[in-house]
Write a protein that holds these residues in place. Structure first.
Motif, mmCIF file in Angstrom:
data_model
loop_
_atom_site.group_PDB
_atom_site.id
_atom_site.type_symbol
_atom_site.label_atom_id
_atom_site.label_comp_id
_atom_site.label_asym_id
_atom_site.label_seq_id
_atom_site.Cartn_x
_atom_site.Cartn_y
_atom_site.Cartn_z
ATOM 1 N N LYS A 1 -0.115 -21.009 45.096
ATOM 2 C CA LYS A 1 -1.068 -20.114 45.625
ATOM 3 C C LYS A 1 -2.489 -20.187 44.913
ATOM 4 O O LYS A 1 -2.156 -20.397 43.815
ATOM 5 C CB LYS A 1 -0.551 -18.961 46.214
ATOM 6 N N LYS A 2 -3.275 -19.790 45.659
ATOM 7 C CA LYS A 2 -4.575 -19.604 44.864
ATOM 8 C C LYS A 2 -5.238 -18.090 45.118
ATOM 9 O O LYS A 2 -4.993 -17.596 46.053
ATOM 10 C CB LYS A 2 -5.616 -20.652 45.108
ATOM 11 N N ARG A 3 -6.059 -17.660 44.262
ATOM 12 C CA ARG A 3 -6.725 -16.515 44.737
ATOM 13 C C ARG A 3 -7.981 -16.829 45.488
ATOM 14 O O ARG A 3 -8.747 -17.490 45.137
ATOM 15 C CB ARG A 3 -6.945 -15.570 43.597
ATOM 16 N N GLN A 4 -8.083 -15.990 46.630
ATOM 17 C CA GLN A 4 -9.279 -16.174 47.409
ATOM 18 C C GLN A 4 -10.284 -14.788 46.955
ATOM 19 O O GLN A 4 -10.054 -13.755 47.355
ATOM 20 C CB GLN A 4 -8.867 -15.732 49.019
ATOM 21 N N VAL A 5 -11.233 -15.367 46.144
ATOM 22 C CA VAL A 5 -12.012 -14.468 45.542
ATOM 23 C C VAL A 5 -13.213 -13.750 46.593
ATOM 24 O O VAL A 5 -13.743 -14.481 47.048
ATOM 25 C CB VAL A 5 -12.899 -15.000 44.356
ATOM 26 N N PRO A 6 -13.166 -12.595 46.701
ATOM 27 C CA PRO A 6 -14.173 -11.887 47.904
ATOM 28 C C PRO A 6 -15.522 -11.892 47.422
ATOM 29 O O PRO A 6 -15.919 -12.124 45.819
ATOM 30 C CB PRO A 6 -13.730 -10.313 47.757
ATOM 31 N N GLU A 7 -16.369 -11.914 48.066
ATOM 32 C CA GLU A 7 -17.816 -11.923 47.717
ATOM 33 C C GLU A 7 -18.118 -10.495 47.129
ATOM 34 O O GLU A 7 -17.695 -9.418 47.506
ATOM 35 C CB GLU A 7 -18.648 -12.059 48.917
ATOM 36 N N LEU A 8 -19.192 -10.536 46.077
ATOM 37 C CA LEU A 8 -19.465 -9.129 45.541
ATOM 38 C C LEU A 8 -20.707 -8.623 46.539
ATOM 39 O O LEU A 8 -21.882 -8.944 46.479
ATOM 40 C CB LEU A 8 -20.279 -9.617 44.125
ATOM 41 N N ASP A 9 -20.510 -7.695 47.334
ATOM 42 C CA ASP A 9 -21.261 -7.280 48.100
ATOM 43 C C ASP A 9 -20.760 -5.795 48.656
ATOM 44 O O ASP A 9 -19.943 -5.256 48.152
ATOM 45 C CB ASP A 9 -21.519 -8.068 49.727
ATOM 46 N N ASP A 10 -21.532 -5.103 49.659
ATOM 47 C CA ASP A 10 -21.190 -3.664 49.744
ATOM 48 C C ASP A 10 -19.676 -3.681 50.526
ATOM 49 O O ASP A 10 -19.149 -2.565 50.244
ATOM 50 C CB ASP A 10 -22.205 -3.082 50.726
ATOM 51 N N GLU A 11 -19.421 -4.496 51.007
ATOM 52 C CA GLU A 11 -18.161 -4.242 51.886
ATOM 53 C C GLU A 11 -17.010 -4.445 50.721
ATOM 54 O O GLU A 11 -16.015 -3.657 51.075
ATOM 55 C CB GLU A 11 -17.695 -5.596 52.969
ATOM 56 N N PHE A 12 -17.046 -5.289 49.741
ATOM 57 C CA PHE A 12 -16.227 -5.486 48.686
ATOM 58 C C PHE A 12 -16.098 -4.095 48.158
ATOM 59 O O PHE A 12 -15.070 -3.417 47.566
ATOM 60 C CB PHE A 12 -16.503 -6.326 47.638
ATOM 61 N N ALA A 13 -17.372 -3.393 47.851
ATOM 62 C CA ALA A 13 -17.261 -2.057 47.193
ATOM 63 C C ALA A 13 -16.513 -1.031 47.957
ATOM 64 O O ALA A 13 -15.900 -0.242 47.685
ATOM 65 C CB ALA A 13 -18.591 -1.535 47.074
ATOM 66 N N LYS A 14 -16.882 -1.066 49.582
ATOM 67 C CA LYS A 14 -15.955 -0.016 50.159
ATOM 68 C C LYS A 14 -14.639 -0.364 50.338
ATOM 69 O O LYS A 14 -13.818 0.549 50.353
ATOM 70 C CB LYS A 14 -16.579 -0.386 51.656
ATOM 71 N N ASP A 15 -14.145 -1.532 49.994
ATOM 72 C CA ASP A 15 -12.812 -1.759 50.226
ATOM 73 C C ASP A 15 -12.090 -1.320 48.851
ATOM 74 O O ASP A 15 -10.931 -1.176 48.836
ATOM 75 C CB ASP A 15 -12.427 -3.322 50.282
ATOM 76 N N LEU A 16 -12.837 -1.232 47.733
ATOM 77 C CA LEU A 16 -12.181 -0.724 46.539
ATOM 78 C C LEU A 16 -12.077 0.861 46.503
ATOM 79 O O LEU A 16 -11.329 1.482 45.893
ATOM 80 C CB LEU A 16 -13.025 -0.768 45.388
ATOM 81 N N GLY A 17 -12.801 1.754 47.630
ATOM 82 C CA GLY A 17 -12.479 2.973 47.494
ATOM 83 C C GLY A 17 -13.944 3.618 47.872
ATOM 84 O O GLY A 17 -14.388 2.908 48.950
ATOM 85 N N ASP A 18 -14.077 4.790 47.632
ATOM 86 C CA ASP A 18 -15.158 6.001 48.038
ATOM 87 C C ASP A 18 -16.426 5.298 47.708
ATOM 88 O O ASP A 18 -17.137 6.180 46.973
ATOM 89 C CB ASP A 18 -14.872 7.031 47.909
ATOM 90 N N PHE A 19 -17.071 4.098 48.114
ATOM 91 C CA PHE A 19 -18.245 3.635 47.640
ATOM 92 C C PHE A 19 -19.060 3.210 48.556
ATOM 93 O O PHE A 19 -18.382 2.062 49.396
ATOM 94 C CB PHE A 19 -18.009 2.394 46.542
ATOM 95 N N ALA A 20 -20.331 3.435 48.891
ATOM 96 C CA ALA A 20 -20.909 3.199 50.070
ATOM 97 C C ALA A 20 -21.588 1.746 49.949
ATOM 98 O O ALA A 20 -21.746 1.028 50.617
ATOM 99 C CB ALA A 20 -22.102 4.232 50.556
ATOM 100 N N THR A 21 -21.910 1.541 48.587
ATOM 101 C CA THR A 21 -22.715 0.291 48.409
ATOM 102 C C THR A 21 -22.103 -0.295 47.320
ATOM 103 O O THR A 21 -21.424 0.278 46.429
ATOM 104 C CB THR A 21 -24.267 0.630 48.218
ATOM 105 N N LEU A 22 -22.584 -1.535 46.774
ATOM 106 C CA LEU A 22 -22.222 -2.202 45.543
ATOM 107 C C LEU A 22 -23.112 -1.711 44.290
ATOM 108 O O LEU A 22 -22.268 -1.272 43.202
ATOM 109 C CB LEU A 22 -22.668 -3.659 45.660
ATOM 110 N N ASP A 23 -23.953 -1.028 44.576
ATOM 111 C CA ASP A 23 -24.913 -0.068 43.567
ATOM 112 C C ASP A 23 -24.337 1.028 43.120
ATOM 113 O O ASP A 23 -24.115 1.275 41.925
ATOM 114 C CB ASP A 23 -26.202 0.082 43.841
ATOM 115 N N ALA A 24 -23.279 1.454 44.039
ATOM 116 C CA ALA A 24 -22.583 2.774 43.832
ATOM 117 C C ALA A 24 -21.619 2.537 43.085
ATOM 118 O O ALA A 24 -21.098 3.169 42.107
ATOM 119 C CB ALA A 24 -22.355 3.356 44.869
ATOM 120 N N LEU A 25 -20.982 1.451 43.222
ATOM 121 C CA LEU A 25 -19.612 0.828 42.459
ATOM 122 C C LEU A 25 -20.450 0.665 41.071
ATOM 123 O O LEU A 25 -19.615 0.707 39.937
ATOM 124 C CB LEU A 25 -18.928 -0.094 43.022
ATOM 125 N N ARG A 26 -21.376 -0.496 41.001
ATOM 126 C CA ARG A 26 -21.926 -0.514 39.564
ATOM 127 C C ARG A 26 -22.222 0.838 38.778
ATOM 128 O O ARG A 26 -21.792 0.754 37.646
ATOM 129 C CB ARG A 26 -23.101 -1.107 39.461
#
Length: 351
Positions: free
Chosen positions: A165-190
């Protein structure tokens, strides 16, 4: 103890002849007590503290690590040869001198080639393997391996590769930030990453400052540490280690390891007792004792860190022991704050 007014720091050693009916009983008790600590000049102690900062590049690297950790595994097409970065699902049986050994077998184990989580040489011998392949892997356990029965031994593993198997690396975008938790945007995650890194480094800087202050204080203060206090500290640390490792390491190997640690850890245990006695002396000398409100606040903070209420923590732990621990910790913190407030602090990256 009440008659003498002594404050023992360890169980006394008793020397006595057996008691006889209708006869006076006499004994000799050897009682260890806290040493008298003659403090040096406390103002202006030399100390070191690393600078605290977080760069944009460091935040970006942490984001990329999050990408990898949150990348789902997808199965590669049939016939794909495993290479560095691939994750294999494997079944294996290990043998030494032709005999299987405890802990040497597994089914459905995930192995990432290049991660270095298996014995040196194991992962490399699976490069090029395909799903369905069987391979024989030959390795030698390190001489300092935790299980002394396996240390230095040569082992042979029959390995079946079930999946590649291989890892399917997600894009670094707002959707990635939302998937991680209570982050509306990637900047909020940063911003959160930067805040967390900054807090971690501030804590590390405080620890470095504390260590250098205590180094300076120990260097300027001479007294004998009661052996009984060192023994108690050492046994406490060994009990904690045994509790963590119980069931993970064979009992015989664990007992051998504990005996090694008993010698190896003694200097560190004595250092910790010396620090405790010094900070207690500083707190008493400058009247930096803990108030009841400060003790209650410390217990509340400790309970919150463990996800329980203060009442639940007090039910789980002896109340007197909990309050004594909190009293000592608050006084220690106040003593360190006092020393830091008057210290000559050098900001240096190698602290």
């Amino acid at each position: 103890i009440e008659q003498t007014g002594l404050e023992p720091v360890a169980a006394p050693s008793i020397d006595a002849k057996p008691p006889r009916p209708d006869a006076d009983f006499a004994y000799t008790a050897l009682v260890e007590v806290k040493p008298k600590v003659a403090l040096p000049e406390l103002e202006g102690l030399p100390a070191r503290k690393p600078p605290v900062s977080v760069s944009d590049e460091e935040v970006q690297r942490e984001l990329e690590h999050l990408q990898q950790r949150n990348a789902p595994l997808v199965e590669e097409p049939d016939g794909t040869a495993a290479e560095t970065g691939h994750v294999l699902s494997i079944d294996f049986v290990g043998r030494i001198d032709g005999q299987p050994f405890e802990g040497g077998s597994g089914k459905g184990v995930e192995l990432e080639i290049g991660a270095g989580r298996f014995i040196a040489g194991f992962e490399e011998q699976l490069v090029g393997a395909r799903a369905g392949d069987d391979r024989t892997v030959e390795v030698t356990f390190p001489e300092d391996y935790g299980n002394t029965e396996l240390a230095g031994q040569q082992a042979s593993f029959e390995v079946h590769v079930a999946e590649v198997k291989k890892r399917q690396v997600p894009e670094l975008d707002d959707e990635f930030a939302k998937d991680l938790g209570d982050f509306a945007t990637l900047d909020a995650l940063r911003e959160r990453i930067q805040k967390d890194l900054l807090e971690m480094r501030e804590n590390a800087a405080k620890a470095a400052l504390r260590r250098s202050l205590l180094d300076a204080l120990i260097e300027r203060t001479s007294f004998d540490v009661p052996p009984g206090m060192t023994d108690q500290q050492l046994e406490h640390q060994l009990r904690q280690a045994v509790q963590r490792l119980h069931g993970q390491v064979p009992d015989d190997a664990l007992r051998e390891q504990v005996e090694r640690w008993r010698e190896e850890w003694r200097p560190a245990a004595e250092r910790e007792v010396r620090e405790m006695l010094l900070l207690e002396a500083v707190a008493n000398d400058r009247d930096l004792l803990a108030s009841e409100l400060e003790i209650a606040a410390h217990i509340e903070k400790l309970a919150a860190s463990q996800g329980v209420t203060p009442e639940q923590l007090q039910q789980a732990v002896d109340t007197d022991a909990l309050e004594a621990m909190a009293r000592r910790q608050v006084a220690d913190d106040k003593a360190l704050e006092f020393l830091a407030s008057t210290a000559k602090v050098e900001e240096t990256a190698d602290s």
